[in-house]
Design an enzyme around this catalytic site. Structure first.
Site, PDB file in Angstrom:
ATOM      1  CG  ASN A 128       5.986  15.962 -36.300  1.00 35.71           C
ATOM      2  OD1 ASN A 128       6.791  16.097 -35.393  1.00 35.71           O
ATOM      3  ND2 ASN A 128       6.275  15.333 -37.424  1.00 35.71           N
ATOM      4  CD  GLU A 191       8.088  19.245 -33.941  1.00 38.29           C
ATOM      5  OE1 GLU A 191       8.303  18.022 -33.867  1.00 38.29           O
ATOM      6  OE2 GLU A 191       7.023  19.788 -33.535  1.00 38.29           O
ATOM      7  CG  ASP A 237      18.770   7.830 -46.037  1.00 43.23           C
ATOM      8  OD1 ASP A 237      19.264   8.629 -45.224  1.00 43.23           O
ATOM      9  OD2 ASP A 237      17.553   7.755 -46.252  1.00 43.23           O
TER      10      ASP A 237
END
Length: 413
Positions: A128, A191, A237
């Site tokens: 990942n 990915e 964020d």
């Protein structure tokens, strides 16, 4: 990444800052004032650093080799089929996070944070890659915000269940195609293949001493995530507000590989690069899902919606229910989406005045609003209930079929 910086320079999209700049607040403030790539040549006196590497759709289009107007449609056709080429092993040195100009962005942040770093993890034959914010604890330890249920967290959980640590490698300063691929939900193990596809078909990778594969990067950190936890946050964020303190896993850094005269990449929290990398990878997914229920023309996650919480979908209606079907498909494709507006082909979805015009002239509240309470949203939304429950609203701002003549907009030839 260096080749891409030069491509940006050729397109007059680079601002060079030659004077000395601090990594605490000053560099982030400068980056906040522009969408161009900012190149700091003397960060904290001697380091080189870039911010806003992909802070505009034009930059992302340059990075991926697509026409800007056709980005979403082309990305929706991805096959995740690029070739990954093994090129050898990285030689690692003893780690020292204090030797990297990691930034502190805002006054109430818990400390210095890695924001552009891609975490590559591997366990049980599953690989990942994803971006996580990481707080520097000391010269060899980081605290990582791992969202529960996402792939890195899932792999960590499996490793811990077997009494093992999760091997990881962290890259800083990769080609934007690699960064974009790591932000995209792709099939398991794909990915790196997606990054290779975006880079023209192939991608070279190197093996770290813990067995994790990484692409070319300015800085590579390797290590493990174990069972130790610590407080992480506050941190600004995507919404520009402070995300609260949470308990987070600790990463132990065991090795470090650095290029000669490295270029550090920092992403400004809540800046346009953050918004585009976090939200834009969902646009092709929404495009594909809406295409399953009607004819889709374009998708946009808006800057005003933090690049993540608000979407606009352009469709061509084939039946009267298509607008509402498109709303439901968009929510299914992107579960953090909070509000979505569906419009007709004549609306420019990158012009918010045009979208507002569609709402003003084509929406009846009793007929065209869909209110869905008590559903999973984003854990980053300050209006959330608990750690993610919220209310979603869909707006069908399309013309009623059979009455198009009543909505003709006056214009000159």
């Amino acid at each position: 990444m260096r080749n891409f910086i030069e491509k940006m320079r050729e397109n007059d999209l680079v601002i060079d800052i030659e004077e000395e700049v601090s990594s605490v607040y000053e560099a982030p403030k400068i980056a906040a004032g522009t969408d161009k790539l900012v190149f700091f040549h003397k960060l904290d006196g001697s380091y080189r650093s870039v911010m806003n590497v992909t802070a505009s759709r034009k930059a992302i289009a340059l990075a991926l080799g697509y026409n800007e107007d056709e980005l979403v449609e082309n990305l929706s056709k991805a096959e995740y089929s690029g070739e990954v080429n093994y090129k050898g092993r990285h030689y690692m040195h003893p780690p020292n996070l204090f030797s990297i100009p990691i930034m502190k962005h805002f006054p109430l942040d818990a400390g210095r944070y890695l924001t552009s770093a891609v975490v590559f993890s591997e366990y049980g034959g599953v690989r990942n890659a994803s971006i996580h914010r990481m707080l520097v604890l000391d010269e060899k330890h980081l605290a990582a915000r791992l969202v529960e249920g996402r792939h890195t967290h899932t792999l960590l959980k499996k490793a811990l269940e077997n009494g093992e640590k999760l091997p990881i490698a962290i890259t800083i300063g990769t080609h934007p195609a690699v960064t974009f691929a790591s932000c995209t939900r792709v099939p398991e193990n794909k990915e790196l293949n997606f990054a290779a596809e975006l880079m023209g078909g192939s991608l070279d990778v190197y093996e770290c001493s813990n067995g994790v594969l990484v692409p070319d990067a300015e800085i590579v950190l390797e290590g493990f995530i174990g069972k130790d936890m610590t407080d992480e946050g506050p941190f600004v964020d995507i919404t520009g507000t402070y995300d609260p303190v949470r308990s987070a896993p600790v990463i132990e850094i065991t090795g470090m590989h650095v290029k000669n005269d490295p270029i550090y990449h920092g992403i400004l929290p809540a800046g346009n690069e953050h918004k585009l990398l976090m939200g834009m990878p969902y646009e092709p997914k929404i495009y594909r899902t809406v295409a399953g229920v009607t004819t889709v023309r374009d998708v946009l996650l808006t800057t005003g919606g933090c690049g993540y919480l608000h979407g606009v979908v352009k469709i061509r209606k084939n039946t009267e229910g298509d607008g509402k079907n498109a709303v439901m498909a968009a929510f299914a494709a992107h579960t953090s989406l909070k509000h979505v507006v569906v419009v007709d082909e004549d609306i420019d979805i990158r012009n918010m005045e045009d979208v507002e015009y569609a709402i003003a002239t084509r929406v009846r509240g009793d007929r065209d609003l869909m209110i869905i309470p008590g559903v999973r949203g984003s854990s980053l939304d300050p209006s959330r209930i608990g750690d993610g429950l919220n209310v979603k609203i869909g707006v069908d701002a399309t013309m009623e079929m059979g009455k198009k003549d009543e909505f003709i907009r006056a214009e000159w030839d």
